[in-house]
Design an enzyme around this catalytic site. Structure first.
Site, PDB file in Angstrom:
ATOM      1  N   LYS A  89      68.017 -28.393-104.265  1.00  0.00           N
ATOM      2  CA  LYS A  89      68.363 -26.895-104.374  1.00  0.00           C
ATOM      3  C   LYS A  89      66.756 -26.228-104.312  1.00  0.00           C
ATOM      4  O   LYS A  89      66.979 -24.993-104.068  1.00  0.00           O
ATOM      5  CB  LYS A  89      68.804 -26.956-106.001  1.00  0.00           C
ATOM      6  CG  LYS A  89      70.502 -26.932-105.837  1.00  0.00           C
ATOM      7  CD  LYS A  89      70.946 -26.574-106.913  1.00  0.00           C
ATOM      8  CE  LYS A  89      72.534 -26.577-106.831  1.00  0.00           C
ATOM      9  NZ  LYS A  89      72.927 -28.305-107.134  1.00  0.00           N
ATOM     10  N   GLU A 111      73.326 -16.873-110.709  1.00  0.00           N
ATOM     11  CA  GLU A 111      74.371 -17.474-111.553  1.00  0.00           C
ATOM     12  C   GLU A 111      74.269 -18.873-111.464  1.00  0.00           C
ATOM     13  O   GLU A 111      73.674 -19.560-110.354  1.00  0.00           O
ATOM     14  CB  GLU A 111      75.907 -16.949-110.805  1.00  0.00           C
ATOM     15  CG  GLU A 111      76.346 -17.917-109.716  1.00  0.00           C
ATOM     16  CD  GLU A 111      75.523 -18.199-108.463  1.00  0.00           C
ATOM     17  OE1 GLU A 111      74.956 -17.082-108.099  1.00  0.00           O
ATOM     18  OE2 GLU A 111      75.587 -19.145-107.794  1.00  0.00           O
ATOM     19  N   SER A 377      71.208 -36.260-102.598  1.00  0.00           N
ATOM     20  CA  SER A 377      70.793 -34.819-102.898  1.00  0.00           C
ATOM     21  C   SER A 377      70.164 -34.590-104.238  1.00  0.00           C
ATOM     22  O   SER A 377      69.431 -33.657-104.305  1.00  0.00           O
ATOM     23  CB  SER A 377      72.288 -33.994-102.957  1.00  0.00           C
ATOM     24  OG  SER A 377      73.282 -34.304-103.848  1.00  0.00           O
TER      25      SER A 377
HETATM   26  C1  LIG Z   1      74.373 -28.682-106.977  1.00  0.00           C
HETATM   27  C2  LIG Z   1      74.115 -29.790-106.214  1.00  0.00           C
HETATM   28  C3  LIG Z   1      74.949 -30.169-105.401  1.00  0.00           C
HETATM   29  C4  LIG Z   1      76.232 -29.671-104.559  1.00  0.00           C
HETATM   30  O1  LIG Z   1      75.771 -28.379-104.414  1.00  0.00           O
HETATM   31  P1  LIG Z   1      75.774 -28.226-102.524  1.00  0.00           P
HETATM   32  O2  LIG Z   1      75.369 -26.683-102.248  1.00  0.00           O
HETATM   33  O3  LIG Z   1      77.125 -28.628-101.971  1.00  0.00           O
HETATM   34  O4  LIG Z   1      74.685 -29.206-102.004  1.00  0.00           O
HETATM   35  C5  LIG Z   1      74.966 -31.491-104.781  1.00  0.00           C
HETATM   36  N1  LIG Z   1      74.149 -32.540-105.359  1.00  0.00           N
HETATM   37  C6  LIG Z   1      73.277 -31.965-106.237  1.00  0.00           C
HETATM   38  C7  LIG Z   1      72.326 -33.051-106.805  1.00  0.00           C
HETATM   39  C8  LIG Z   1      73.301 -30.738-106.916  1.00  0.00           C
HETATM   40  O5  LIG Z   1      72.395 -30.400-107.993  1.00  0.00           O
END
Ligand SMILES: *Cc1c(COP(=O)(O)O)cnc(C)c1O
Length: 392
Positions: A89, A111, A377
Site C-alpha cells: 500500500k 478512508e 502483498s
Molecule cells: C489492503 C490489502 C490488500 C487488498 O487491497 P488491493 O487493493 O486489492 O491490493 C491485499 N493485501 C494486503 C496485505 C493488504 O493490506
C-alpha cells in the site's frame, strides 16, 4: 485490445467518474494534472529515491524452493511484505502524497476499513509533515484497535464514521463530504484502484513498480522476462494491478486474481465480486459490485479485512469481462491453510490477504517447468490473532 484507461476514464464498459457536482472541481484538477506531474523528472527523482531508501525497494523476487517442490513447478514470491509498513500500500500513498504536494495541498484525508491504508497514509503524512485525517467506521475502529493506535502514534487524527453500517462505505462517504467542504487545501488519498477517474489509473501506475521490477528480476533469474502466470489477491485490486500492469499486453502470461469467497460463494458471507457482482456504481465508478436486486450494496465478508470489499476496481471488471484475467474464489479455510503452509515450508508468515493468492496453487496444476509468480502483498504480523484462533 487495450487494457489502459481511455480518455473518458473508461476500461471497456467500466470506470468513469460518477461524482456529485460539488466534487467535480477537485477530481477535475487531479485529472488535468496527474500525468504531467507523475511523468516530470523532478517527481520521478523524488519518488524513486524514496521507494529505494524509505520503502526499501526493489522488493526481492524469491524462488520458493520448498513450495516449488511441493507443487512440482517453479514458484517465485514477489516480496511486497518486506516493504516498510509491511505491504504494497505504501507504494501508492507515497506517490499520491508527492503528487498532492505538487498540487499545493497541505492536508490529507483518507478512508480506511481494516486500517492498513490508514496506516500507510499516516506514515507518509508523517514523512512529509502534512496534516492527516483518517475516516473509519466506528465498528471498524473497535475491530481494528492496533491499527488505530498505529495511526495515532504516527500523528493522524482518526475520525469515526457513525452513520449507516459504520464500516468502510460510511467512512468513504464521510471522506467525500470532507473533500467537498475543503476543496482547495486537501487531497484525498484513495487506497486501491477504485474511485472516480483518474484514481484507478493513477493508483495502478504507482503500483506498477511491482511488475516493472518483476520483469528484470525474472530475466536475471530465469533468463526470460515473461513468467507463465502471475497470481495476486484482489480486494479493490491494487496489488494485483501492480503485478499485472507491465504484462497486460503479453498474452502468453496468464493473469490470475484470487477473490475472497469467505464461508463459500453461496453462503451469503463472501466478497467474491466477479462471481456474485452485477454492474453498478460504487465509490464513484461503474464496476461490478455485490448488490441486492434493488441495488443496495451488500455487506461483504472475508476473514481477511483487506479483501472485505463489496466491489472491485473497474479495470478488473474489464479484465474479467474480456477474460484477460481469470478470477478464482478462495474460502477462508483454503486461505488459512495456504498461509500456514507457507509458514512451515518457507519461514514466511503471509498476510491472510496474500494467503488467498497462495491457495490458487491448490486449484491449478502447473507444468513442471512453468514459472509461477505469486504477489505476496503483505506480511502476517497483523494477522497473528486470527492465525492463533484458527489453529485453536
Ligand atoms: C489492503 C490489502 C490488500 C487488498 O487491497 P488491493 O487493493 O486489492 O491490493 C491485499 N493485501 C494486503 C496485505 C493488504 O493490506
Amino acid at each position: 485490445m487495450t487494457y489502459q484507461v481511455n480518455s473518458r476514464g473508461y476500461y471497456g464498459n467500466f470506470g468513469g467518474a460518477y461524482i456529485p457536482e460539488m466534487l467535480y472541481q477537485n477530481v477535475e484538477e487531479l485529472r488535468q494534472n496527474y500525468l504531467e506531474i507523475m511523468e516530470s523528472p523532478g517527481f520521478q527523482q523524488e519518488f524513486q529515491q524514496l521507494l529505494k531508501d524509505y520503502v526499501g525497494r526493489p522488493s526481492p523476487l524469491y524462488k520458493a524452493e520448498r513450495l516449488s517442490r511441493k507443487y512440482d513447478t517453479n514458484v517465485f514470491l514477489k516480496r511486497e511484505d518486506l516493504n516498510h509498513t509491511g505491504a504494497h500500500k505504501v507504494n501508492n500513498t507515497l506517490g499520491q502524497i508527492l503528487l498532492a504536494k505538487r498540487l499545493g495541498k497541505q492536508k490529507i484525508i483518507a478512508e480506511t476499513g481494516a486500517g492498513q491504508h490508514g496506516v500507510a497514509t499516516a506514515t507518509v503524512c508523517a514523512l512529509m509533515g502534512m496534516d492527516c485525517i483518517v475516516y473509519m467506521g466506528s465498528i471498524d475502529i473497535e475491530r481494528q484497535k492496533p491499527n488505530v493506535e498505529r495511526m495515532k502514534l504516527l500523528g493522524a487524527k482518526v475520525v469515526p464514521a457513525t452513520s449507516g453500517s459504520q464500516t468502510l462505505k460510511d467512512a468513504t462517504n464521510e471522506a467525500m463530504r470532507h473533500w467537498i467542504n475543503n476543496p482547495t487545501d486537501t487531497h484525498y488519498i484513495i487506497g486501491s484502484v477504485v474511485g472516480p477517474h483518474p484514481y484507478p489509473d493513477m493508483v495502478a501506475r504507482f503500483q506498477s513498480v511491482i511488475s516493472e521490477e518483476m520483469r528484470w528480476q525474472l530475466e536475471e533469474q530465469t533468463g526470460d522476462e515473461l513468467p507463465t502466470c502471475i497470481i495476486a489477491c484482489v480486494g479493490g485490486g491494487s496489488n494485483a494491478m501492480g503485478a499485472f500492469y507491465h504484462y497486460l499486453n503479453d498474452p502468453s502470461v496468464q493473469l490470475i486474481g484470487a477473490e475472497a469467497a469467505g464461508h463459500g460463494i453461496s453462503s451469503g458471507e463472501s466478497a467474491a465480486t466477479t462471481i456474485l457482482g452485477k454492474a453498478g456504481v460504487l465509490h464513484g465508478s461503474k464496476t461490478l459490485l455485490m448488490q441486492t436486486p434493488d441495488g443496495q450494496v451488500v455487506e461483504p465478508y472475508s476473514i481477511s479485512a483487506g479483501l472485505d470489499y463489496p466491489g472491485i476496481g473497474p479495470v478488473h471488471a474489464h479484465l474479467h469481462e474480456t477474460r484477460r484475467a481469470v478470477f478464482h474464489p478462495i474460502t477462508d479455510k483454503e486461505a488459512m491453510e495456504a498461509g500456514l503452509q507457507l509458514c512451515k515450508l518457507e519461514g514466511i508468515i503471509p498476510a491472510i490477504e496474500s494467503a488467498h493468492a497462495l491457495a490458487v496453487l491448490e486449484k491449478i496444476t502447473f507444468d513442471k517447468d512453468a514459472v509461477v509468480v505469486i504477489n505476496l502483498s503483505g506480511r502476517g504480523d497483523k494477522d497473528l490473532a486470527t492465525y492463533i484462533t484458527y489453529c485453536g
